[in-house]
Enzyme design. Structure first.
Site, PDB file in Angstrom:
ATOM      1  N   GLU A  54       0.807  -1.220   0.000  1.00 49.22           N
ATOM      2  CA  GLU A  54       0.000   0.000   0.000  1.00 49.22           C
ATOM      3  C   GLU A  54       0.844   1.277   0.000  1.00 49.22           C
ATOM      4  OE1 GLU A  54      -0.634  -2.679   1.815  1.00 49.22           O
ATOM      5  OE2 GLU A  54      -2.759  -3.194   1.636  1.00 49.22           O
ATOM      6  N   PHE A  93     -11.902  -7.700  13.960  1.00 54.23           N
ATOM      7  CA  PHE A  93     -10.823  -8.150  13.080  1.00 54.23           C
ATOM      8  C   PHE A  93     -10.444  -7.027  12.108  1.00 54.23           C
ATOM      9  CE2 PHE A  93      -9.400 -10.209   9.081  1.00 54.23           C
ATOM     10  CZ  PHE A  93      -8.185 -10.654   9.561  1.00 54.23           C
ATOM     11  N   GLN A  94      -9.168  -6.695  12.065  1.00 52.20           N
ATOM     12  CA  GLN A  94      -8.618  -5.633  11.214  1.00 52.20           C
ATOM     13  C   GLN A  94      -9.241  -4.274  11.469  1.00 52.20           C
ATOM     14  OE1 GLN A  94      -8.482  -7.142   7.128  1.00 52.20           O
ATOM     15  NE2 GLN A  94      -6.479  -8.040   7.588  1.00 52.20           N
ATOM     16  N   LYS A 149     -17.833  -0.582   6.429  1.00 48.36           N
ATOM     17  CA  LYS A 149     -18.299  -1.566   5.444  1.00 48.36           C
ATOM     18  C   LYS A 149     -19.814  -1.481   5.245  1.00 48.36           C
ATOM     19  CE  LYS A 149     -17.425  -6.251   3.948  1.00 48.36           C
ATOM     20  NZ  LYS A 149     -16.819  -7.544   4.285  1.00 48.36           N
ATOM     21  N   MET A 185      24.106   8.689   1.997  1.00 49.39           N
ATOM     22  CA  MET A 185      23.981   9.960   2.694  1.00 49.39           C
ATOM     23  C   MET A 185      24.316   9.809   4.179  1.00 49.39           C
ATOM     24  SD  MET A 185      23.568  13.106   2.374  1.00 49.39           S
ATOM     25  CE  MET A 185      22.607  13.757   1.018  1.00 49.39           C
TER      26      MET A 185
HETATM   27  C1  LIG Z   1      12.358   5.482   5.161  1.00 51.17           C
HETATM   28  C2  LIG Z   1      13.645   6.127   5.519  1.00 51.17           C
HETATM   29  N1  LIG Z   1      14.495   5.520   6.378  1.00 51.17           N
HETATM   30  C3  LIG Z   1      15.677   6.115   6.676  1.00 51.17           C
HETATM   31  C4  LIG Z   1      16.023   7.314   6.128  1.00 51.17           C
HETATM   32  C5  LIG Z   1      17.361   7.967   6.490  1.00 51.17           C
HETATM   33  N2  LIG Z   1      18.220   8.090   5.302  1.00 51.17           N
HETATM   34  C6  LIG Z   1      18.299   9.234   4.596  1.00 51.17           C
HETATM   35  S1  LIG Z   1      19.306   9.107   3.258  1.00 51.17           S
HETATM   36  C7  LIG Z   1      19.681   7.502   3.627  1.00 51.17           C
HETATM   37  C8  LIG Z   1      20.624   6.705   2.779  1.00 51.17           C
HETATM   38  C9  LIG Z   1      20.043   6.339   1.471  1.00 51.17           C
HETATM   39  O1  LIG Z   1      20.891   5.410   0.872  1.00 51.17           O
HETATM   40  P1  LIG Z   1      20.705   4.982  -0.634  1.00 51.17           P
HETATM   41  O2  LIG Z   1      19.277   4.706  -0.903  1.00 51.17           O
HETATM   42  O3  LIG Z   1      21.650   3.898  -0.960  1.00 51.17           O
HETATM   43  O4  LIG Z   1      21.054   6.317  -1.431  1.00 51.17           O
HETATM   44  P2  LIG Z   1      22.445   7.141  -1.488  1.00 51.17           P
HETATM   45  O5  LIG Z   1      22.440   8.112  -0.343  1.00 51.17           O
HETATM   46  O6  LIG Z   1      23.567   6.156  -1.378  1.00 51.17           O
HETATM   47  O7  LIG Z   1      22.403   7.847  -2.793  1.00 51.17           O
HETATM   48  C10 LIG Z   1      19.003   7.101   4.783  1.00 51.17           C
HETATM   49  C11 LIG Z   1      19.119   5.768   5.394  1.00 51.17           C
HETATM   50  C12 LIG Z   1      15.099   7.908   5.257  1.00 51.17           C
HETATM   51  N3  LIG Z   1      15.329   9.113   4.690  1.00 51.17           N
HETATM   52  N4  LIG Z   1      13.933   7.304   4.948  1.00 51.17           N
END
Ligand SMILES: Cc1ncc(C[n+]2csc(CCOP(=O)(O)OP(=O)(O)O)c2C)c(N)n1
Lengths: 561, 182
Positions: free
Chosen positions: A49, A111-112, A161, A472
């Site tokens: 979803e 349920f749900q 529902k 990042m």
């Molecule tokens: C759902 C979610 N979990 C954690 C984060 C924290 N976060 C921000 S950037 C990042 C790294 C992303 O890594 P990747 O997808 O490999 O992209 P890159 O930065 O290497 O280009 C994370 C874990 C986030 N923004 N969103």
């Protein structure tokens, strides 16, 4: 005419012009799915979803219309939550329709059963719990109106529902009656006059172009204003494309990973004209040192954004397009060559440091290949991204000239957004070229939607930047935690095989000389395509304003001799 | 400083929850909140007393309240000529001999004794917060068993209305910028 609640729902959706919905069925919305068969609406069966929410969001951002996503009660609805919060943070008009247990069971932990209106209260613009069929028509009408008007945003309708099954007289409400909801349009004349005076006195003005420019369709009048007053324009992440990157007055992106000359211009300005933006911490740096010498004029449709982060000198609350249209005839023509020269000097200094100035050293840099993608597509593709380093590089190097073609999760920074939002965008513009740029981490969060792309024949080109890191986060650990890498090393699947298992043609690119050919191949291959790029593992995004620093205290890329 | 807002809201299920949730989410502090019907069946009225640092904070509260679709009007009556009232029921320990003392105190504050039991009485007091506080302080030494208060309700006097700072919101009248503290 007597119709079931589910039929009334579809009657109303088709009257709103809904042609496609993204969703997933289950016990509590089966009557809705059954009635759907009688209506000319295309249903996209997602794999999770969250994917439906991002697709509807991507569709909304690309089309400028309201997107629709559906789910069943309980886990179906809670799986939407990340997508709802993402739409909320970026003011995206999406209507979410969830099934709920029968009204007489509510409160009994059936349920749900989950309190979905309770859960989504703080992450929707408004939400509804519908317990009777005769409420549906009015609620749907209101929901679409609220989602797209004023400052747009997500609206959720939770339909019991029994309300889906019950029959009632169908009366389509001719108008929406919401006494407590009247979005502003014009700003007061006296305030316009004050703005004219501030603009007249400015020697170093800068326009801050935000997402509101796109949302209110103000890009043309913004150009008139900028040209008439000779004011340079810098954009927020979500404002990119609202002012053409190729325009001589365009500076580029501001903020944490903005271009140095943009941040320097803001810090040295004597007038900031903030248009449809909200002074997010990612664009201001530390507030105490933000644009110290500048008067601040804020044109904004949401009064709660006024003085929220930055105390401004003159707020103009209204619809940006309307207010700017009122303002343009009132302002005089100005000339700010000295100021623009000063900014050009900063820009030249930045260009000398730029990674784009590096000669080919045989390594694959994301920034270089985004530039190649931009060249190959003539800057004309719709581009969606996931979240991380690749997102910032794409923002920096895929220079956009048009609005509604840049789709990225800004406020929420939701990993997993890239692929599903691209699929949604494809439904808005099936004949346009669509690319999504993702990191290896974020791509895996919603990779199951590859299967949806195949089922729908969605013509989206998927570029995975594989650095085997959560890039990042790794960069922050490198800069601010003395390179103690913790939880960022990622083993990835063979993305080419993964794609091929879905029936998606795919290629691996490991060297710069293969890039152009691979992009050309993807563009000439119909349907979804994956390219996995094995990129430099420990590259950093520059410039960077560290958290807690002033906007002009940027970490800059060391000059390469 | 204490600020008092009057909010007119649609009389629909869940609206109180939306308002309360907003205060929680935006980290605003509610001192008291009283809700009740108005002369119009479709409209309810809330009196919200909050602690704000300054007028800019008060503006934030107003503007955020307007973001709720069911909120029709918001006025800040903190510094406007207005009548504010709080109602308190105070159960005081009082034997037959102490009743006269409680009675006398109540009379001074124009409060009434509305229930008498063998060793306690209930005092009903209406008035401004200050007045009720004053009375509670005097009753305390005698022995307060329990107390309940409605929280403030407020109404502006005569033709006066509260301040509406939120540009663009319903019923907004232009206010000078100085007025909102910029
Ligand atoms: C759902 C979610 N979990 C954690 C984060 C924290 N976060 C921000 S950037 C990042 C790294 C992303 O890594 P990747 O997808 O490999 O992209 P890159 O930065 O290497 O280009 C994370 C874990 C986030 N923004 N969103």
């Amino acid at each position: 005419m007597e119709l079931s609640g589910a039929e009334i729902l579809w009657e109303c959706l088709t009257r709103e012009g809904v042609e496609v919905v993204f969703g997933y069925p289950g016990g509590a919305n089966m009557p809705i799915y059954d009635a759907m068969l009688m209506y000319p609406v295309h249903h996209v069966l997602v794999r999770h979803e969250q994917g439906a929410a991002h697709m509807a969001d991507g569709y909304a951002r690309a089309s400028g219309r309201v997107g629709v996503a559906m789910a069943t009660s309980g886990p179906g609805a809670t799986n939407l939550v990340t997508g709802i919060a993402t739409a909320m943070m970026d003011s995206s008009p999406v209507v979410f329709i969830t099934g709920q247990v029968a009204a007489h069971l509510i409160g009994g932990d059936a349920f749900q059963e989950t309190d979905v209106t309770g859960i989504t209260l703080p992450i929707t613009k408004h939400n509804y719990l519908v317990t009777r069929a005769d409420e549906i028509a009015e609620v749907v009408r209101e929901a679409f109106y609220i989602a797209r008007s004023g400052r747009p945003g997500p609206v959720l309708i939770d339909i019991c529902k029994n309300a889906q099954i019950e029959k009632t007289e169908f009366v389509y409400p001719e108008e929406v009656r919401l006494p407590g909801y009247q979005p502003p349009s014009h700003a007061p004349k006296a305030d316009l006059q004050k703005a004219v005076e501030l603009i007249g006195r400015a020697k170093r003005p800068v326009i801050l172009c935000g997402h509101g420019v796109v949302m209110s369709g103000a890009e043309e009048v913004l150009q008139h204003f900028a040209v008439k007053t000779h004011t340079p324009v810098t954009s927020t992440l979500l404002g990119l494309g609202a002012f053409p990157a190729s325009h001589p007055l365009s500076l580029g992106m501001m903020g944490m990973h903005g271009e140095a000359h943009c941040n320097l211009a803001i810090q040295n300005a004597d007038l900031l004209l903030a248009f449809g933006m909200r002074f997010d911490d990612r664009v201001t740096g530390t507030l105490t040192t933000y644009a110290p010498g500048a008067k601040k004029v804020h044109i904004e449709i949401d009064p709660s954004e006024v003085h929220k982060n930055v105390k401004v000198d003159l707020p103009l609350v209204g619809d940006l397009k309307t207010v700017l249209t009122d303002l343009v005839p009132l302002v005089d023509e100005y000339e700010h060559d000295d100021w623009l020269d000063q900014i050009a000097g900063w820009k030249a200094e930045g260009e000398a440091r730029s990674i784009m100035a590096w000669p080919d050293d045989g390594k694959l840099y994301v920034s270089h290949l985004i530039h190649d993608l931009w060249s190959a597509t003539g800057g004309g593709a719709i581009v969606t991204t996931d979240v991380g380093q690749h997102q910032m590089w794409t923002a920096q190097y895929y220079a956009l000239d048009k609005p509604n073609r840049w789709i990225t999760s800004g406020g929420a920074g939701t990993m997993g957004f890239g692929l599903p939002s691209a699929i949604g965008a494809w439904f808005a513009h099936p004949d346009d070229e669509i690319w999504t740029v993702a990191g290896d981490g974020g791509f895996q969060m919603t990779a199951a939607e590859l299967s949806t792309a195949v089922q729908e024949g969605a013509n989206v080109k998927i570029a995975i930047m594989n650095n085997n890191f959560l890039g990042m986060v790794r960069q922050w650990q490198e800069f601010f935690f003395e390179k103690r890498y913790s939880g960022v090393n990622m083993t990835t699947p063979d993305f080419v095989k993964l794609a091929e298992a879905h029936g998606v043609p795919a290629r691996l690119v490991t060297a710069p000389e293969e890039v152009q050919e691979a992009i050309a191949w993807a563009r000439n291959t119909p349907g979804p395509v994956v390219i996995e790029f094995k990129v430099e593992k420990e590259e950093a995004v520059y410039p960077m304003v560290p958290a807690g620093a002033a906007l002009d205290q940027m970490l800059r890329r060391p000059v390469r001799s | 400083m204490q600020y008092t807002f009057i909010a007119l809201v649609e009389n629909k299920p869940g609206v109180l929850n939306r308002v309360a949730s907003l205060f929680r989410r935006r980290n605003f502090n509610i001192e008291s909140l009283a809700v009740g019907r108005t002369e119009k069946p479709e409209v309810s009225r809330m009196t919200i007393v909050t602690d704000c640092a300054n007028d800019v904070d008060a503006h934030k509260i107003e503007a955020n309240l307007y973001k709720l679709v069911n909120v029709i009007d918001v006025q800040d009556v903190s510094r406007q000529p207005s009548v504010t009232r709080d109602l308190a029921l105070i159960k005081v320990r009082a034997t037959a001999e102490q009743r006269a003392e409680v009675n006398n105190l109540a009379a001074i504050f124009r409060a009434r004794i509305v229930d008498v039991a063998p060793d306690s009485v209930i005092v009903e007091a209406t008035g401004t917060e200050d007045k009720i506080e004053g009375m509670v302080e005097l009753l305390r030494p005698i022995g307060i068993i329990e107390m309940v208060r409605t929280g403030q309700v407020a109404m502006t006097r005569g033709e006066h209305s509260g301040i509406r700072r939120t540009a663009g919101a319903n019923g907004w009248r232009e206010v000078e910028l100085e007025e909102i503290g910029v």
